[in-house]
Design a protein around this motif. Structure first.
Motif, mmCIF file in Angstrom:
data_model
loop_
_atom_site.group_PDB
_atom_site.id
_atom_site.type_symbol
_atom_site.label_atom_id
_atom_site.label_comp_id
_atom_site.label_asym_id
_atom_site.label_seq_id
_atom_site.Cartn_x
_atom_site.Cartn_y
_atom_site.Cartn_z
ATOM 1 N N THR A 91 0.827 -1.212 0.000
ATOM 2 C CA THR A 91 0.000 0.000 0.000
ATOM 3 C C THR A 91 0.860 1.260 0.000
ATOM 4 O O THR A 91 0.549 2.238 -0.689
ATOM 5 C CB THR A 91 -0.942 -0.002 1.220
ATOM 6 N N ARG A 92 1.940 1.237 0.767
ATOM 7 C CA ARG A 92 2.815 2.414 0.810
ATOM 8 C C ARG A 92 3.535 2.605 -0.521
ATOM 9 O O ARG A 92 3.710 3.740 -0.988
ATOM 10 C CB ARG A 92 3.819 2.261 1.948
ATOM 11 N N ASN A 95 1.215 4.173 -2.996
ATOM 12 C CA ASN A 95 1.029 5.600 -2.700
ATOM 13 C C ASN A 95 2.212 6.434 -3.163
ATOM 14 O O ASN A 95 2.053 7.618 -3.491
ATOM 15 C CB ASN A 95 0.783 5.807 -1.210
ATOM 16 N N GLU A 202 -2.088 2.837 4.490
ATOM 17 C CA GLU A 202 -0.754 2.257 4.646
ATOM 18 C C GLU A 202 -0.603 1.412 5.904
ATOM 19 O O GLU A 202 0.427 0.756 6.089
ATOM 20 C CB GLU A 202 0.302 3.362 4.613
ATOM 21 N N GLU A 207 -4.813 -3.932 -0.180
ATOM 22 C CA GLU A 207 -5.491 -2.680 -0.509
ATOM 23 C C GLU A 207 -6.954 -2.779 -0.910
ATOM 24 O O GLU A 207 -7.737 -1.870 -0.662
ATOM 25 C CB GLU A 207 -4.715 -1.997 -1.639
#
Length: 343
Positions: A91-92, A95, A202, A207
């Motif tokens: 997820t990070r 992003n 995050e 996700e």
């Protein structure tokens, strides 16, 4: 921006028409995908759509993926590349790409999956025709094995390649609570919606369920009835990890279920969530995450009194029985009983 697809047309009006087409940003995340990453990237640059931005994030690979990506970028220097020296989480990493993306629409591409020809053009065309609060266009996908051999479709298809059964579209909040019915990599998402939601959460290990819960409460989804994606199923994929006791996927799922509970607005929606929670109680029990099974049970009690089977599983969870080995053996005998996704 310079498009990675390099599409040109000699018609007099084509340069102008191409300029006014919305840009699409493909964010490709890679982790130890050296066997597949070139095919994934090639499937993007081969799209017949004029305005495509490609952002690649390698998330601490140790298998040669970085070298493969670097060699590919030498041929297509407009690709933007982020190399994380360690794995910072899916997820990070996504992003990171979202922060750089400039397209109106976003595709989240895993480096072991493949976009089929025409996918971007067809999904953009549908998006531009839609009226109302639509945030996502999604499609059908073919599942392939590690050798690229087709093994199934996400939605079974008829002779014309169309889904045999109706697929939810429009307001899909309740169907999302009821079951995993969207093939995640087929989604094209509006960038402004992702930004409005703050990107992916995050704190979570994955996700899609969280994005669906948060976005579908506010926006609609549209289904495009074509097979536009190859989704690879690998034995070491994230979805395969959910059967192991040390996985952290179900802990993320509990967080998302609480978010869903806060967003439910009708008795039918609460009941849809309750059905999903009952499934997660069993999954947590089978992987010997007994405390987590009990926490799912606590959330279930906010909606309904647990029935006989759920109460039985919750009671057995307090005994900490060693059930995971038998569960994994069962799945070897009956692999179809295991979902392809962690949620």
């Amino acid at each position: 921006m310079i498009s990675v697809t390099g599409q040109f047309n000699t018609l007099p009006m084509s340069p102008y028409l191409n300029r006014i087409k919305p840009w699409v940003s493909v964010i490709c995340t890679s982790y130890n995908h050296q066997a597949y990453v070139e095919q994934a990237l090639k499937s993007v640059v081969d799209q017949g759509y004029p305005n495509v931005e490609l952002i690649v994030i390698d998330n601490g690979s140790v298998d040669g993926s970085v070298e493969r990506i670097a060699a590919f970028i030498e041929q297509y220097p407009s690709i933007r590349f982020i190399h994380n020296p360690i794995n910072i989480g899916l997820t990070r990493a996504f992003n990171q790409g979202l922060a750089l993306a400039e397209g109106r629409y976003i595709i989240d591409l895993s480096a072991d999956d493949v976009l089929l020809p025409g996918r971007i053009s067809k999904q953009v065309a549908l998006f531009e025709q839609l009226a109302g609060p639509y945030a996502v266009v999604f499609s059908n996908a073919a599942y392939v094995d590690t050798d690229g051999q087709e093994i199934a479709h996400h939605y079974p298809v008829n002779a014309q390649g169309h889904a045999r059964s109706p697929v939810p579209s429009g307001n899909v909040f309740q169907p999302i609570l009821e079951s995993y019915f969207i093939c995640t990599p087929t989604m094209m998402m509006r960038r402004d919606v992702l930004n409005e939601l703050g990107g992916y959460d995050e704190t979570l290990a994955y996700e899609d369920f969280d994005f669906w819960v948060r976005s579908a409460r506010l926006y609609h989804y549209a289904y495009l009835d074509e097979v536009l994606m190859l989704k690879r199923q690998c034995p070491d994929s994230m979805s395969a990890q959910v059967i192991w006791p040390d996985n952290n996927l179900l802990r993320s799922t509990l967080k998302v279920c609480y978010k869903a509970y806060d967003r439910c607005a009708t008795p039918d929606e609460y009941q849809a969530l309750a059905g999903r929670i009952r499934t997660f109680i069993r999954k947590a029990f089978y992987v010997e995450q007994f405390d987590l099974a009990l926490q799912f049970g606590e959330l279930l009690r906010h909606i309904e009194r647990p029935g006989f089977f759920s109460s039985l599983i919750l009671g057995l969870s307090r005994l900490h029985l060693p059930v995971n080995k038998a569960y994994r053996q069962y799945l070897k005998w009956y692999p179809a009983s295991q979902s392809a996704k962690p949620v």
